[in-house]
Design an enzyme around this catalytic site. Sequence first.
Site, PDB file in Angstrom:
ATOM      1  N   THR A 194       0.857  -1.185   0.000  1.00 10.04           N
ATOM      2  CA  THR A 194       0.000   0.000   0.000  1.00 10.04           C
ATOM      3  C   THR A 194       0.897   1.240   0.000  1.00 10.04           C
ATOM      4  O   THR A 194       2.068   1.189   0.374  1.00 10.04           O
ATOM      5  CB  THR A 194      -0.960   0.013   1.206  1.00 10.04           C
ATOM      6  OG1 THR A 194      -1.715  -1.191   1.229  1.00 10.04           O
ATOM      7  CG2 THR A 194      -1.901   1.203   1.179  1.00 10.04           C
ATOM      8  N   GLY A 249       0.414   0.069   5.504  1.00  5.98           N
ATOM      9  CA  GLY A 249       0.786  -0.919   6.511  1.00  5.98           C
ATOM     10  C   GLY A 249      -0.327  -1.827   6.965  1.00  5.98           C
ATOM     11  O   GLY A 249      -0.296  -2.324   8.087  1.00  5.98           O
ATOM     12  N   GLY A 250      -1.347  -2.062   6.132  1.00  5.78           N
ATOM     13  CA  GLY A 250      -2.386  -3.024   6.477  1.00  5.78           C
ATOM     14  C   GLY A 250      -3.131  -2.662   7.750  1.00  5.78           C
ATOM     15  O   GLY A 250      -3.514  -1.511   7.967  1.00  5.78           O
ATOM     16  N   THR A 275      -3.735   1.050  -3.172  1.00  2.00           N
ATOM     17  CA  THR A 275      -3.085  -0.228  -2.871  1.00  2.00           C
ATOM     18  C   THR A 275      -3.405  -1.282  -3.915  1.00  2.00           C
ATOM     19  O   THR A 275      -4.434  -1.201  -4.608  1.00  2.00           O
ATOM     20  CB  THR A 275      -3.543  -0.732  -1.482  1.00  2.00           C
ATOM     21  OG1 THR A 275      -2.812  -1.907  -1.131  1.00  2.00           O
ATOM     22  CG2 THR A 275      -5.025  -1.033  -1.457  1.00  2.00           C
TER      23      THR A 275
END
Length: 535
Positions: free
Chosen positions: A353, A434-435, A371
């Site tokens: 992302t 970073g999810g 992303t």
Amino acid sequence: MNYRIKQTSTAANSILRRPSVESRGGVVSTQHRRASEIGTEVLRAGGNACDAAVAVSFVLGVLEPWMSGPFGGGAMMVAPADAPVEALYYGMRAPKFLDPADYPLAAEGRASDLFPWAAVEGDRNVTGPLAIAVPGTAAGIGALHDRHGTMPWAELLLPAVQLAREGMLIDWYAALMIASHARSLSQDPDAAAMFLQDGTWPRVAGWTALSDMRVNMDRMGDTLAHLSTAGWNDFYRGDLARTLVSDLQAKGNRIVLEDLESYRAEWQTPLAIAHNGGTFHVTPHLTAGPTLADMLAHLGIIRPVAPKGPPGAADYVAWAESLRFAYSKRLSSAGDPPVAEAGHDAPNAPACTTHFAVVDGKGNMVSMTQTLLSGFGSSVVSQSTGLLMNNGIMWFDPEPGRPNSIGPGKRCLMNICPAVVDKDGQRMALGASGGRKILSAVAQVALMMADHDLTPDEAIHTPRIDVSGGPTLQADAILPTDVLQALGADFDTIAVPRSFFPLSFACPVAVARKGGINSGICEITMPWAEAVAEF
């Protein structure tokens, strides 16, 4: 000691610095310096923040193709200087003819990537053609330009076309990212031809400074050049759309032309969250925006007044409690329809992302997250277009009979959290990559500036914690001992170094404006990230 220290590298811990930039002109903050430079070049040419964002979006798909690209998805916050803040959603969705039977559960184990779902045979929901969802990024950027753009579309895509013609330079960081995904890239002949040598080994630049190994992106350059003249709608309802569908179906994906033709980006009224005399504007649906609202509401109850200056132990504990509360609610009730993600720890993975933020000299702002989901998305390349495909299907739970089980036409619940924050005459546009770790980073950086009066430079260098829904709290190893002990008293706490590989914490990016002065910051551990000012 009531916390544990986890060693993630054999290298000695270092204290890093990446100074902020300031200017009365515009500022562009991205995860790649060249993208930031191109954004400021657009501003110097007379474009506004939205024009710069269009150029930066496409440029990043070339410069760091494992993070994002036109065949991805995302969301943004748009904050005109003289009009209400807007939200734009352009997330991915499952194809209308998706068949859940294509994703049989493995006998045992968990998925190999970002989310701890039950494993699917062959990880076909993670890598390969069946992992690919209907994209939204090109529609989102097109919708932004249609509403707020002032410069010609073709002119804004030209930098990305030129960079693709040059090919991506493989330095140590690019080589590391390619090597970390070489196994999955080798499974697709077109991805292997693009990123690997002999279909197996990662392309790796030599160790001298004179090396100039590049990824051949000629097909991507041709595609972007076509898109620049045909217009963004061609991606969904033209020759390019038909080419993409043909490529996908040839590889075994179920996307049909109607999936692209029916796709629309959605302008939305953002959530406006009142907090401690300020307002947080966030995306309202299918992102971490509502979760940030829950976190702030909880924080306002347990710690209604935050002392000025650097946060102390009580602040970190309050943040942790409020993040834990908000994530618990998210994992049990958010989605399309309501989703129940597994409450396991978010893995420490390589960064995927990308987020960037732009402010122009008049104060117009854009906060944009885009992303492919995993690094290199599905590790599939469209043979005719040279574009990397997303793996948005991984956002769905592969186990049947659950609210978020894989199903045709469903929208993906994303972890992204672009935000705009107003407080005491200062406006910030921020977000992170970073999810699941994104929410923790966005909340803390925003609160450090809004509640604790830290400057952007101070906020980006202040250590953070991560609470992402699992039982373990990760804390920056350089936090003072009293903070670590206070966290350890209430949480299963691990002290870890702040690093980019593996990714222990998310990577925030922001711009801010106060008193006519613009500033920009980027995560200090990201090798390529930098804010660039228009002087």
